[in-house]
Design an enzyme around this catalytic site. Structure first.
Site, PDB file in Angstrom:
ATOM      1  CG  PHE A 123      -1.838   1.383   1.106  1.00 62.62           C
ATOM      2  CD1 PHE A 123      -3.124   1.306   0.526  1.00 62.62           C
ATOM      3  CD2 PHE A 123      -1.590   2.380   1.805  1.00 62.62           C
ATOM      4  CE1 PHE A 123      -3.947   2.212   0.358  1.00 62.62           C
ATOM      5  CE2 PHE A 123      -2.529   3.406   1.621  1.00 62.62           C
ATOM      6  CZ  PHE A 123      -3.602   3.444   1.039  1.00 62.62           C
ATOM      7  CG  ASP A 210       5.801   3.694   1.804  1.00 65.09           C
ATOM      8  OD1 ASP A 210       5.801   4.461   2.713  1.00 65.09           O
ATOM      9  OD2 ASP A 210       4.692   3.492   0.961  1.00 65.09           O
ATOM     10  CE  LYS A 239      -0.851   5.621   7.774  1.00 65.52           C
ATOM     11  NZ  LYS A 239      -0.592   5.055   6.402  1.00 65.52           N
TER      12      LYS A 239
HETATM   13  C1  LIG Z   1      -0.774   5.278   5.025  1.00 68.26           C
HETATM   14  C2  LIG Z   1       0.079   4.966   3.908  1.00 68.26           C
HETATM   15  C3  LIG Z   1       0.521   5.600   2.986  1.00 68.26           C
HETATM   16  C4  LIG Z   1      -0.416   6.658   2.465  1.00 68.26           C
HETATM   17  O1  LIG Z   1      -0.188   7.682   3.509  1.00 68.26           O
HETATM   18  P1  LIG Z   1      -1.495   9.033   3.217  1.00 68.26           P
HETATM   19  O2  LIG Z   1      -1.142  10.115   3.943  1.00 68.26           O
HETATM   20  O3  LIG Z   1      -3.004   8.336   3.461  1.00 68.26           O
HETATM   21  O4  LIG Z   1      -1.464   9.439   1.664  1.00 68.26           O
HETATM   22  C5  LIG Z   1       1.582   5.185   1.994  1.00 68.26           C
HETATM   23  N1  LIG Z   1       2.157   4.207   2.334  1.00 68.26           N
HETATM   24  C6  LIG Z   1       2.106   3.562   3.672  1.00 68.26           C
HETATM   25  C7  LIG Z   1       2.890   2.247   3.863  1.00 68.26           C
HETATM   26  C8  LIG Z   1       1.158   3.789   4.513  1.00 68.26           C
HETATM   27  O5  LIG Z   1       0.859   3.078   5.603  1.00 68.26           O
END
Ligand SMILES: *Cc1c(COP(=O)(O)O)cnc(C)c1O
Length: 397
Positions: A123, A210, A239
């Site tokens: 994701f 990520d 986050k």
């Molecule tokens: C939540 C998340 C995203 C997206 O972040 P947003 O602030 O909602 O755009 C991208 N990568 C990972 C691993 C995430 O957990």
């Protein structure tokens, strides 16, 4: 717009690991706003930093120098070993910056149509490029045509990446979450990161991690990659970075650090004085209060207790995670547990239908973890009983 299947509750106040609704009912927060509020709610020092900065200067523009943004970049570089930082407002934007860096990097090498290796169950966000990088049909469905330039392989499978390296000359980077969050709290083997680093080095690819969810102390290190001796070239963050004040960052080192030039990327709000102050305070508090050590202790405790109660139980596939990123995979869809826990005053999450996910604030105390388990364990036990004896349950009902 109708973008969320919201739970029927609204919180009006928070303190530490607790939230209150308008009726005065108290909830123990096992989600931290999806790995955002690592310091919990209304942390006095974080609030003071925000108040102070809000009363001084909230926003200027990236047309001008921003001392707080520079200080934050220095701190992030110091704790990560990375070199340069681009600031934005969210995780998907941090990943967009990473994807743009990879494409610039490719074009600079003379690759006409640069591609990025991405993982199944990954994701990376909801913008067009990041949903295309995401490994979930549910996230992509209806939004075709997808952005091209992604090559998908199974997660935690080095041979699959090697095969791509042999067959695809357009690949310039790998984008991966070391711990997949939304995809079900999936963890990789110990050799995976080192193997990816080796493949990237051998082929001249960027290794892009990520850490939007796994970063900022959640796994017991500032960043999940720091459990090994391997360093990425690019690392998107968001986050937990501002403890709820929206801020994202894309960190880069080595060949990726100098790719952006004035004009190649930008953000109106990115790294403004207010969110930079929030993030600086967040970093300070994580360090001062030894929250990474706490994440390991409390995370090990919660996982240990879940294993003690449920390992080998019928209907339980696996209990896994690192620090305060915890997943318990069941055989069956278990979304109903979220509402049941909410009724009992505990916030949990279920992802990919059958994985109970916990992402508590990093400040969670042992007694709070015990309370959380005291609610969750009987709920899960009752759920498993119903699953293994559906007919008996139906009869008694
Ligand atoms: C939540 C998340 C995203 C997206 O972040 P947003 O602030 O909602 O755009 C991208 N990568 C990972 C691993 C995430 O957990």
């Amino acid at each position: 717009m109708n973008t969320y299947a919201r739970l029927p509750v609204a919180f009006v106040r928070g303190e530490g690991c607790w939230l209150w609704d308008a009726q005065g009912k108290r909830y123990l927060d096992g989600m931290a706003g999806v790995a955002v509020c690592g310091l919990g709610h209304a942390h006095p020092k974080h609030v003071a930093a925000l108040r102070e900065q809000a009363g001084t200067l909230i926003h200027t523009s990236n047309l001008y120098e921003i001392a707080l943004q520079e200080r934050l970049a220095d701190r992030l570089a110091a704790i990560s070993g990375m070199e340069n930082v681009f600031f934005c407002n969210s995780g998907c934007e941090a990943n967009e910056a990473a994807i743009k860096l990879a494409r610039l990097f490719g074009h600079k090498k003379g690759v006409e149509s640069p591609a990025i290796v991405v993982m199944e169950k990954a994701f990376h966000g909801r913008t067009m490029a990041t949903l295309s990088a995401t490994g979930s049909r549910k996230v992509q469905a209806g939004f075709e045509p997808l952005v091209s330039g992604f090559v998908r392989v199974p997660f935690d499978d080095l041979d699959a990446v090697r095969k791509v390296a042999e067959n695809n000359r357009s690949v310039v980077a790998v984008l991966v979450e070391l711990l997949q969050g939304e995809g079900g709290v999936n963890i990789c083997g110990d050799e995976y990161l080192a193997g990816l680093r080796e493949i990237c080095d051998a082929n001249g690819w960027l290794l892009m991690l990520d850490e939007v969810q796994s970063g900022m102390g959640r796994t017991g290190q500032w960043f999940a990659f720091q459990h090994s001796g391997i360093k990425p070239d690019v690392m998107p963050l968001a986050k937990g970075l501002g403890n709820g004040v929206p801020i994202g960052a894309c960190l880069a080192a080595g060949p990726a650090a100098q790719l952006f030039k004035p004009g190649s990327h930008g953000s109106t709000f990115g790294g403004n004085p207010l969110c930079s102050a929030a993030a600086l305070a967040t970093l300070e508090i994580i360090e001062e209060e030894r929250l990474m050590e706490n994440a390991v202790q409390i995370g090990d405790f919660i996982r240990g207790e879940l294993v003690r109660h449920f390992a080998g139980s019928r209907g339980v596939k696996e209990i896994r995670g690192k620090g305060l990123m915890i997943g318990m995979e069941l055989e069956h869809s278990c979304g109903e547990l979220v509402q049941q826990a909410l009724d009992k005053g505990v916030l949990i999450n279920v992802t990919v239908d059958n994985v109970i996910r916990l992402l508590p604030p990093l400040i969670m105390k042992r007694e709070e973890a015990e309370l959380l388990l005291a609610t969750l364990v009987p709920l899960v036990a009752a759920f498993l009983d119903r699953q293994s004896a559906p007919r008996a349950a139906a009869q008694s009902a």
